[in-house]
Design a protein around this motif. Structure first.
Motif, PDB file in Angstrom:
ATOM      1  N   PRO A 209       0.764  -1.438  -0.237  1.00 27.97           N
ATOM      2  CA  PRO A 209      -0.116  -0.241  -0.108  1.00 27.97           C
ATOM      3  C   PRO A 209       0.916   1.021  -0.115  1.00 27.97           C
ATOM      4  CG  PRO A 209      -0.850  -1.181   1.577  1.00 27.97           C
ATOM      5  CD  PRO A 209       0.400  -2.433   0.972  1.00 27.97           C
ATOM      6  N   GLY A 210       2.080   1.156   0.887  1.00 30.06           N
ATOM      7  CA  GLY A 210       3.737   2.579   0.602  1.00 30.06           C
ATOM      8  C   GLY A 210       3.399   2.411  -0.859  1.00 30.06           C
ATOM      9  N   ASN A 211       3.712   1.907  -1.191  1.00 28.63           N
ATOM     10  CA  ASN A 211       3.551   1.540  -3.064  1.00 28.63           C
ATOM     11  C   ASN A 211       3.230   2.678  -3.939  1.00 28.63           C
ATOM     12  OD1 ASN A 211       6.451   0.747  -2.187  1.00 28.63           O
ATOM     13  ND2 ASN A 211       5.995  -1.489  -2.913  1.00 28.63           N
ATOM     14  N   ILE A 212       1.884   1.791  -3.790  1.00 30.17           N
ATOM     15  CA  ILE A 212       0.414   2.577  -4.111  1.00 30.17           C
ATOM     16  C   ILE A 212       0.567   3.548  -3.921  1.00 30.17           C
ATOM     17  CG2 ILE A 212      -2.051   2.611  -4.160  1.00 30.17           C
ATOM     18  CD1 ILE A 212      -1.876  -0.446  -3.705  1.00 30.17           C
ATOM     19  N   ALA A 213       0.706   4.267  -2.510  1.00 29.26           N
ATOM     20  CA  ALA A 213       0.624   5.405  -2.105  1.00 29.26           C
ATOM     21  C   ALA A 213       1.288   6.763  -3.148  1.00 29.26           C
ATOM     22  CB  ALA A 213       0.166   5.551  -0.772  1.00 29.26           C
ATOM     23  N   GLN A 214       2.673   5.979  -3.032  1.00 29.16           N
ATOM     24  CA  GLN A 214       4.020   6.645  -4.274  1.00 29.16           C
ATOM     25  C   GLN A 214       3.066   6.854  -5.210  1.00 29.16           C
ATOM     26  OE1 GLN A 214       7.494   4.653  -4.642  1.00 29.16           O
ATOM     27  NE2 GLN A 214       8.422   6.464  -4.949  1.00 29.16           N
ATOM     28  N   TYR A 215       3.074   5.802  -6.126  1.00 26.06           N
ATOM     29  CA  TYR A 215       2.042   6.373  -7.474  1.00 26.06           C
ATOM     30  C   TYR A 215       0.954   7.168  -7.162  1.00 26.06           C
ATOM     31  CZ  TYR A 215      -0.222   5.554 -11.526  1.00 26.06           C
ATOM     32  OH  TYR A 215      -0.688   5.373 -12.724  1.00 26.06           O
ATOM     33  N   LEU A 216       0.218   7.180  -6.327  1.00 29.03           N
ATOM     34  CA  LEU A 216      -1.122   7.780  -6.089  1.00 29.03           C
ATOM     35  C   LEU A 216      -0.738   9.255  -5.686  1.00 29.03           C
ATOM     36  CD1 LEU A 216      -3.963   5.427  -4.723  1.00 29.03           C
ATOM     37  CD2 LEU A 216      -3.740   6.156  -7.262  1.00 29.03           C
ATOM     38  N   ASP A 217      -0.138   9.332  -4.728  1.00 27.95           N
ATOM     39  CA  ASP A 217       0.264  11.361  -4.051  1.00 27.95           C
ATOM     40  C   ASP A 217       1.848  11.529  -5.272  1.00 27.95           C
ATOM     41  OD1 ASP A 217      -1.527  10.389  -2.526  1.00 27.95           O
ATOM     42  OD2 ASP A 217      -0.133  10.116  -0.945  1.00 27.95           O
ATOM     43  N   ARG A 218       1.655  10.660  -6.230  1.00 21.09           N
ATOM     44  CA  ARG A 218       2.889  11.561  -7.280  1.00 21.09           C
ATOM     45  C   ARG A 218       4.702  11.557  -6.416  1.00 21.09           C
ATOM     46  NH1 ARG A 218      -0.335  14.625 -11.780  1.00 21.09           N
ATOM     47  NH2 ARG A 218      -0.695  12.386 -12.878  1.00 21.09           N
ATOM     48  N   ARG A 219       4.758  10.913  -5.541  1.00 27.48           N
ATOM     49  CA  ARG A 219       5.505  11.198  -4.750  1.00 27.48           C
ATOM     50  C   ARG A 219       7.246  10.570  -5.167  1.00 27.48           C
ATOM     51  NH1 ARG A 219       4.133  10.445   1.622  1.00 27.48           N
ATOM     52  NH2 ARG A 219       2.669  11.712   1.660  1.00 27.48           N
ATOM     53  N   ASP A 220       7.566  11.335  -5.356  1.00 21.68           N
ATOM     54  CA  ASP A 220       9.466  11.332  -6.425  1.00 21.68           C
ATOM     55  C   ASP A 220      10.085  10.648  -5.310  1.00 21.68           C
ATOM     56  OD1 ASP A 220       8.340  12.463  -8.400  1.00 21.68           O
ATOM     57  OD2 ASP A 220       9.824  13.921  -8.153  1.00 21.68           O
ATOM     58  N   GLY A 221      11.250   9.534  -5.640  1.00 23.97           N
ATOM     59  CA  GLY A 221      11.943   8.401  -4.629  1.00 23.97           C
ATOM     60  C   GLY A 221      12.668   8.220  -5.744  1.00 23.97           C
ATOM     61  N   PHE A 222      14.239   7.228  -4.611  1.00 24.79           N
ATOM     62  CA  PHE A 222      15.116   6.726  -5.874  1.00 24.79           C
ATOM     63  C   PHE A 222      14.791   6.095  -7.469  1.00 24.79           C
ATOM     64  CE2 PHE A 222      13.777   4.969  -1.198  1.00 24.79           C
ATOM     65  CZ  PHE A 222      15.362   4.812  -0.972  1.00 24.79           C
ATOM     66  N   GLY A 223      14.231   7.837  -8.040  1.00 21.44           N
ATOM     67  CA  GLY A 223      14.640   7.887  -9.620  1.00 21.44           C
ATOM     68  C   GLY A 223      13.372   7.748  -9.812  1.00 21.44           C
ATOM     69  N   LEU A 224      12.489   7.212  -8.450  1.00 20.78           N
ATOM     70  CA  LEU A 224      11.140   6.543  -9.025  1.00 20.78           C
ATOM     71  C   LEU A 224       9.827   8.629  -9.814  1.00 20.78           C
ATOM     72  CD1 LEU A 224       9.837   4.270  -7.082  1.00 20.78           C
ATOM     73  CD2 LEU A 224      10.890   3.704  -9.282  1.00 20.78           C
ATOM     74  N   ASP A 225      10.495   9.241 -10.681  1.00 17.22           N
ATOM     75  CA  ASP A 225      10.433  10.412 -10.970  1.00 17.22           C
ATOM     76  C   ASP A 225       9.126  10.796 -11.815  1.00 17.22           C
ATOM     77  OD1 ASP A 225      12.326  10.234 -12.847  1.00 17.22           O
ATOM     78  OD2 ASP A 225      13.461  11.806 -12.457  1.00 17.22           O
TER      79      ASP A 225
END
Length: 129
Positions: A88-104
């Motif tokens: 769910p944290g990975n999903i939240a990163q996608y939905l909230d458009r949070r950058d991190g570790f090159g996932l920009d």
């Protein structure tokens, strides 16, 4: 256990310990940015506490994969459950458009989601006969 399974278990153990140590040291801020806001809003934990706790768990699970060979099946199931729990944290990163570790970008964050089932399968396969 087959040689490929044993090798995969050792690689996974090393990756988990490396990830855990980076949670606690050099990538701590980067991981804090990935903690979903709903975790912080609905628990007494702050981002740093979540990162530290998950880092400790990752180090322990990685080490257990190697030093507790008779428990490898149980450790593999626990690790698979851990991968599911953090999804769910990975999903939240996608939905909230949070950058991190090159996932920009949205695309990179979306592609990452498809690797979580691979980690679950890896944990289970590498610890089963």
């Amino acid at each position: 256990m087959t040689v490929p399974q044993t090798g995969a278990r050792w690689v996974l153990a090393g990756a988990m310990m490396f990830a855990g140590v980076t949670h606690l040291t050099v990538a701590r801020k980067e991981f804090q940015a990935q903690v979903p806001s709903w975790v912080v809003d609905n628990t007494p934990l702050d981002e740093d506490a979540v990162v530290v706790a998950s880092g400790v768990v990752e180090v322990m699970l990685g080490a257990a994969l190697v030093i507790l060979p008779k428990e490898r099946r149980r450790i593999g199931a626990i690790l698979a459950a851990f991968f599911i729990a953090i999804f769910p944290g990975n999903i939240a990163q996608y939905l909230d458009r949070r950058d991190g570790f090159g996932l920009d970008t949205d695309r990179k964050r979306l592609v990452r989601l498809f690797f979580q089932p691979v980690l679950v399968a890896w944990a289970l396969w590498s610890t089963r006969r």
